[in-house]
Design an enzyme around this catalytic site. Structure first.
Site, mmCIF file in Angstrom:
data_model
loop_
_atom_site.group_PDB
_atom_site.id
_atom_site.type_symbol
_atom_site.label_atom_id
_atom_site.label_comp_id
_atom_site.label_asym_id
_atom_site.label_seq_id
_atom_site.Cartn_x
_atom_site.Cartn_y
_atom_site.Cartn_z
ATOM 1 N N PRO A 16 0.848 -1.198 0.000
ATOM 2 C CA PRO A 16 0.000 0.000 0.000
ATOM 3 C C PRO A 16 0.879 1.241 0.000
ATOM 4 O O PRO A 16 1.799 1.346 0.816
ATOM 5 C CB PRO A 16 -0.778 -0.120 1.323
ATOM 6 C CG PRO A 16 0.049 -1.004 2.189
ATOM 7 C CD PRO A 16 0.832 -1.900 1.285
ATOM 8 N N MET A 17 0.634 2.159 -0.915
ATOM 9 C CA MET A 17 1.393 3.416 -0.945
ATOM 10 C C MET A 17 0.414 4.554 -1.183
ATOM 11 O O MET A 17 -0.163 4.670 -2.278
ATOM 12 C CB MET A 17 2.453 3.377 -2.051
ATOM 13 C CG MET A 17 3.580 2.391 -1.775
ATOM 14 S SD MET A 17 4.892 2.475 -3.002
ATOM 15 C CE MET A 17 4.129 1.665 -4.394
ATOM 16 N N CYS A 100 3.674 2.847 8.703
ATOM 17 C CA CYS A 100 3.935 4.047 7.905
ATOM 18 C C CYS A 100 4.517 5.156 8.766
ATOM 19 O O CYS A 100 3.903 5.562 9.751
ATOM 20 C CB CYS A 100 2.626 4.513 7.271
ATOM 21 S SG CYS A 100 2.881 5.893 6.186
ATOM 22 N N LYS A 139 0.241 -4.562 9.279
ATOM 23 C CA LYS A 139 1.490 -4.205 8.601
ATOM 24 C C LYS A 139 2.299 -3.337 9.547
ATOM 25 O O LYS A 139 1.803 -2.347 10.079
ATOM 26 C CB LYS A 139 1.194 -3.441 7.312
ATOM 27 C CG LYS A 139 2.453 -3.024 6.549
ATOM 28 C CD LYS A 139 2.119 -2.670 5.114
ATOM 29 C CE LYS A 139 3.336 -2.220 4.331
ATOM 30 N NZ LYS A 139 3.779 -0.865 4.700
ATOM 31 N N ASN A 200 8.844 -7.400 3.421
ATOM 32 C CA ASN A 200 8.766 -6.161 2.636
ATOM 33 C C ASN A 200 10.016 -5.309 2.896
ATOM 34 O O ASN A 200 10.561 -5.315 3.983
ATOM 35 C CB ASN A 200 7.476 -5.409 3.045
ATOM 36 C CG ASN A 200 7.400 -3.992 2.507
ATOM 37 O OD1 ASN A 200 7.303 -3.034 3.275
ATOM 38 N ND2 ASN A 200 7.442 -3.837 1.206
ATOM 39 N N ARG A 225 8.070 0.565 -3.797
ATOM 40 C CA ARG A 225 8.661 1.589 -4.661
ATOM 41 C C ARG A 225 9.136 1.048 -6.004
ATOM 42 O O ARG A 225 9.061 1.756 -7.011
ATOM 43 C CB ARG A 225 9.812 2.284 -3.916
ATOM 44 C CG ARG A 225 9.312 3.179 -2.778
ATOM 45 C CD ARG A 225 10.409 3.560 -1.829
ATOM 46 N NE ARG A 225 10.969 2.379 -1.174
ATOM 47 C CZ ARG A 225 12.084 2.364 -0.477
ATOM 48 N NH1 ARG A 225 12.788 3.468 -0.353
ATOM 49 N NH2 ARG A 225 12.505 1.253 0.102
#
Ligand SMILES: Cc1cc2nc3c(=O)[nH]c(=O)nc-3n(C[C@H](O)[C@H](O)[C@H](O)COP(=O)(O)O)c2cc1C
Length: 343
Positions: A16-17, A100, A139, A200, A225
């Site tokens: 997820p970004m 995040c 996450k 990840n 990315r």
């Protein structure tokens, strides 16, 4: 590979970004081989729910199953309510963001900042698991800082609280994106829990994906990315993991067609005004390093209409196609527009 009742096509996931993995991009990645994609973060705060941004982020029309939505926040009751809200709108998996480091998220003590308060973090997991009937996944990073890598303890507590899968980005919150991801902590998490673990961080090639899986024993890899402007990385990685063979890189013509299709989808999703502006970054990622792009970029970024953006890309593609020497293979194996041309 399963998440609760959902059987996935493969174990190569899209990370997820926020601002990147919108529905058009997720669909493209899925079509190009990703086994699973998590939507960008949707705000847990009910005051933000009717915002255009949140409405777009919870729009799953046509999205392949399972539809996963990530939520972030620091209040257990609000997170439980946000989870219910998203499940009512079609989410089949709820992912909790404790990974995040973005200031916007961390200032409110959510995202990876939660890892510093295990009681609060697990309280949130418990509340969300209780609130919804769908699988809840987590996450996270490896810890708040290099001297406090608590991912293993948190993973065990989260498993007891009922999470169905745990993704670990191999950096601490304090690292932000500096240095290299480390995989030992991910391996330790994998060894400590029974639920699937996803590795990840810095995975940017089929060989790296294979090495990280071997090193960590993880059940899946998640790529962020390296997929920006290169969504075909998923089929390359999936193919290599399944067969040991390196898939040929996409041809110039295929990349051009993919970029065009992506843009059309992007404009349709955002509308022309927003779409033209938000498309610029994607185009920049696809074309980074491509001969002729540096000179064209400023002009491209001033274009205000979808038709002119597409025409500009078509012209660049034609120029690149004529640049190729006759008899030269159409593709080299790294797969970028740019490097292929340079080869
Ligand atoms: C632009 C950008 C936005 C991101 N947004 C989120 C997000 O909303 N939620 C999340 O859990 N992680 C987010 N991340 C972190 C990624 O999911 C991933 O963990 C990180 O980029 C490491 O993987 P990579 O090395 O493959 O990029 C974001 C990363 C980037 C670069």
């Amino acid at each position: 590979m399963r998440i609760g009742p959902h059987l996935l096509r493969n174990n190569v996931f899209v990370a997820p970004m926020a601002g990147v993995t919108d529905r058009p991009f997720r669909q493209l990645c899925r079509a190009l081989g990703a086994g699973y994609a998590v939507s960008e973060m949707a705000a847990a705060n009910p005051r933000l729910r009717d915002s255009v941004k949140t409405t777009r982020r919870t729009d799953h029309a046509g999205e392949p199953e399972p539809r996963a939505v990530q939520i972030a926040g620091a209040d257990a009751a609000m997170m439980a309510e946000a989870a219910r809200f998203n499940v009512d709108r079609g989410a089949q998996v709820i992912d909790l963001n404790m990974g995040c480091p973005a200031r916007k998220v961390c200032n409110r003590f959510a995202g990876s900042a939660l890892m510093a308060d295990e009681t609060l973090a697990i309280g949130i997991v418990e509340a969300v698991v209780r609130a919804v009937a769908v699988p809840v996944t987590l996450k996270m990073r490896t810890g708040p800082s290099p001297d406090r890598r608590n991912a293993v303890r948190l993973a065990c507590l989260a498993e007891q609280a009922g999470v169905a899968m745990i993704t670990v980005h191999g950096r601490t919150r304090a690292d932000r994106y500096a240095g290299r991801a480390e995989y030992d902590t991910i391996a330790a998490v994998k060894a400590a829990v029974r639920v699937p673990v996803v590795a990840n961080g810095d995975i940017d090639s089929p060989a790296k994906a294979q090495a990280v899986l071997a090193r960590t024993g993880a059940d899946a890899v998640m790529i962020g990315r390296a997929a920006m402007g290169r969504p075909w990385i998923f089929r390359e990685v999936a193919h290599f993991l399944a067969t040991g063979e390196t898939l040929a890189a996409p041809s110039l013509a295929e990349i051009h067609a993919l970029l065009r299709a992506h843009l059309l989808d992007h404009y349709a999703f955002y509308g022309e005004h927003v779409g033209v502006r938000t498309a610029r970054k994607h185009v920049g990622w696809y074309l980074a390093g491509t001969p002729g792009w540096a000179a064209l970029r400023d002009e491209f970024n001033r274009i205000e209409s979808p038709e002119l953006q597409l025409a500009s890309i078509d012209r660049l593609h034609e120029a690149l196609a004529t640049l190729r020497h006759p008899g030269e293979p159409d593709a080299a194996n790294d797969g970028s527009f740019a490097r292929r041309q340079a080869a």
